[in-house]
Write a protein that holds these residues in place. Structure first.
Motif, short mmCIF file in Angstrom:
data_model
loop_
_atom_site.label_atom_id
_atom_site.label_comp_id
_atom_site.label_asym_id
_atom_site.label_seq_id
_atom_site.Cartn_x
_atom_site.Cartn_y
_atom_site.Cartn_z
N VAL A 6 60.67 29.88 34.36
CA VAL A 6 60.49 29.55 32.94
C VAL A 6 61.63 30.20 32.15
N GLN A 7 62.20 29.43 31.23
CA GLN A 7 63.36 29.88 30.45
C GLN A 7 63.10 31.23 29.77
N GLY A 8 63.95 32.21 30.09
CA GLY A 8 63.89 33.51 29.44
C GLY A 8 62.80 34.44 29.96
N ARG A 9 61.98 33.96 30.90
CA ARG A 9 60.89 34.79 31.43
C ARG A 9 61.30 35.38 32.76
N SER A 10 60.53 36.38 33.19
CA SER A 10 60.77 36.98 34.49
C SER A 10 59.43 37.40 35.08
N GLY A 11 59.36 37.40 36.38
CA GLY A 11 58.17 37.87 37.06
C GLY A 11 58.28 39.38 37.24
N GLN A 12 57.21 40.09 36.92
CA GLN A 12 57.25 41.55 37.03
C GLN A 12 56.05 42.07 37.80
N ILE A 13 56.34 42.95 38.74
CA ILE A 13 55.27 43.54 39.55
C ILE A 13 54.33 44.36 38.66
N THR A 14 54.87 44.96 37.60
CA THR A 14 54.01 45.75 36.71
C THR A 14 52.97 44.85 36.04
N ASP A 15 53.34 43.61 35.75
CA ASP A 15 52.36 42.68 35.17
C ASP A 15 51.28 42.31 36.18
N VAL A 16 51.67 42.16 37.44
CA VAL A 16 50.67 41.88 38.49
C VAL A 16 49.69 43.06 38.57
N ILE A 17 50.20 44.26 38.45
CA ILE A 17 49.33 45.45 38.51
C ILE A 17 48.39 45.47 37.30
N ILE A 18 48.93 45.21 36.11
CA ILE A 18 48.09 45.18 34.90
C ILE A 18 47.05 44.07 35.00
N ASP A 19 47.48 42.89 35.46
CA ASP A 19 46.56 41.77 35.64
C ASP A 19 45.45 42.13 36.63
N SER A 20 45.84 42.77 37.73
CA SER A 20 44.87 43.16 38.76
C SER A 20 43.87 44.18 38.22
N MET A 21 44.35 45.09 37.40
CA MET A 21 43.44 46.06 36.77
C MET A 21 42.45 45.32 35.85
N GLY A 22 42.94 44.32 35.14
CA GLY A 22 42.07 43.52 34.29
C GLY A 22 41.00 42.81 35.12
N ILE A 23 41.41 42.23 36.25
CA ILE A 23 40.47 41.56 37.15
C ILE A 23 39.38 42.55 37.59
N ILE A 24 39.80 43.73 37.99
CA ILE A 24 38.85 44.73 38.51
C ILE A 24 37.90 45.20 37.41
N VAL A 25 38.40 45.41 36.20
CA VAL A 25 37.52 45.83 35.10
C VAL A 25 36.52 44.71 34.76
N GLY A 26 37.01 43.49 34.65
CA GLY A 26 36.11 42.36 34.37
C GLY A 26 35.06 42.20 35.46
N LEU A 27 35.50 42.33 36.69
CA LEU A 27 34.61 42.26 37.85
C LEU A 27 33.56 43.36 37.77
N GLY A 28 34.00 44.57 37.45
CA GLY A 28 33.06 45.69 37.35
C GLY A 28 32.03 45.48 36.26
N LEU A 29 32.48 44.95 35.13
CA LEU A 29 31.55 44.71 34.02
C LEU A 29 30.48 43.68 34.39
N ILE A 30 30.92 42.55 34.95
CA ILE A 30 29.95 41.48 35.23
C ILE A 30 29.11 41.78 36.47
#
Length: 151
Positions: free
Chosen positions: A117-141
Motif C-alpha cells: 500500500v502506497q506509503g505504508r509499511s508492515g511493522q512487527i511492532t504492530d503485529v505485537i500490539i495487534d496480538s496484545m489486543g487480541i489477547i485482551v479481547g479474548l480475556g474479556l469475553i
C-alpha cells in the motif's frame, strides 16, 4: 444459527481491518490527524508552546493514537473471533488457542498487506500490539462467558 452470525461478524471485522489497511499513508494520517487535533484542542498549554514543540507533541500524540487504534481494533477482533470459536464443540483451551492463532495470523497478514500500500509499511511492532489486543479481547469475553457459565 450462532455459528453463521458470528462467522459473518468475523468476516465483516476482517474486511473493515483490510479497508483501513488499504488506505494510502496520506489518507490514514488525515484520519488519525483529526483525532489528534480533537485531543489537543482540550489542552490550553498546547496552544502556548512554540511551533517546533507543537510539531513534536503532535507527532507523539499521533503515534499513540495510531497504536491505540491498532490495539482497540484487534481487541474487538479477539472478542469476535472467540465468539465464533465458541460455537464449535471443542475444548475451551482449544478455543483460546484457535482465537490467538487466527488473530495473530490475521495481524501478520495485515502487516504484510500494508507492504503493498502506497506509503505504508508492515511493522512487527504492530503485529505485537495487534496480538496484545487480541489477547485482551479474548480475556474479556472468555472470562465473561466462563463466569456466566458457573451460575
Amino acid at each position: 444459527m450462532q455459528k453463521i452470525l458470528f462467522g459473518i461478524l468475523m468476516i465483516c471485522w476482517m474486511v473493515i481491518v483490510f479497508i483501513f489497511s488499504s488506505q494510502p499513508a496520506t489518507d490514514s494520517s488525515k484520519e488519525s490527524g483529526r483525532i489528534v487535533e480533537k485531543i489537543l484542542s482540550f489542552s490550553k498549554k498546547y496552544n502556548e508552546v512554540k511551533e517546533t514543540q507543537k510539531q513534536e507533541i503532535y507527532s507523539k500524540v499521533e503515534k499513540i493514537v495510531r497504536k491505540m487504534a491498532h490495539f482497540s481494533l484487534y481487541m474487538i477482533g479477539g472478542v469476535i473471533i472467540f465468539l465464533f470459536m465458541n460455537t464449535f464443540n471443542i475444548p475451551f483451551n482449544k478455543k483460546i488457542i484457535s482465537t490467538i492463532l487466527i488473530g495473530v495470523l490475521y495481524a501478520s497478514s495485515d502487516e504484510f498487506h500494508q507492504l503493498f500500500v502506497q506509503g505504508r509499511s508492515g511493522q512487527i511492532t504492530d503485529v505485537i500490539i495487534d496480538s496484545m489486543g487480541i489477547i485482551v479481547g479474548l480475556g474479556l469475553i472468555s472470562g465473561t462467558i466462563n463466569s456466566i457459565g458457573r451460575y
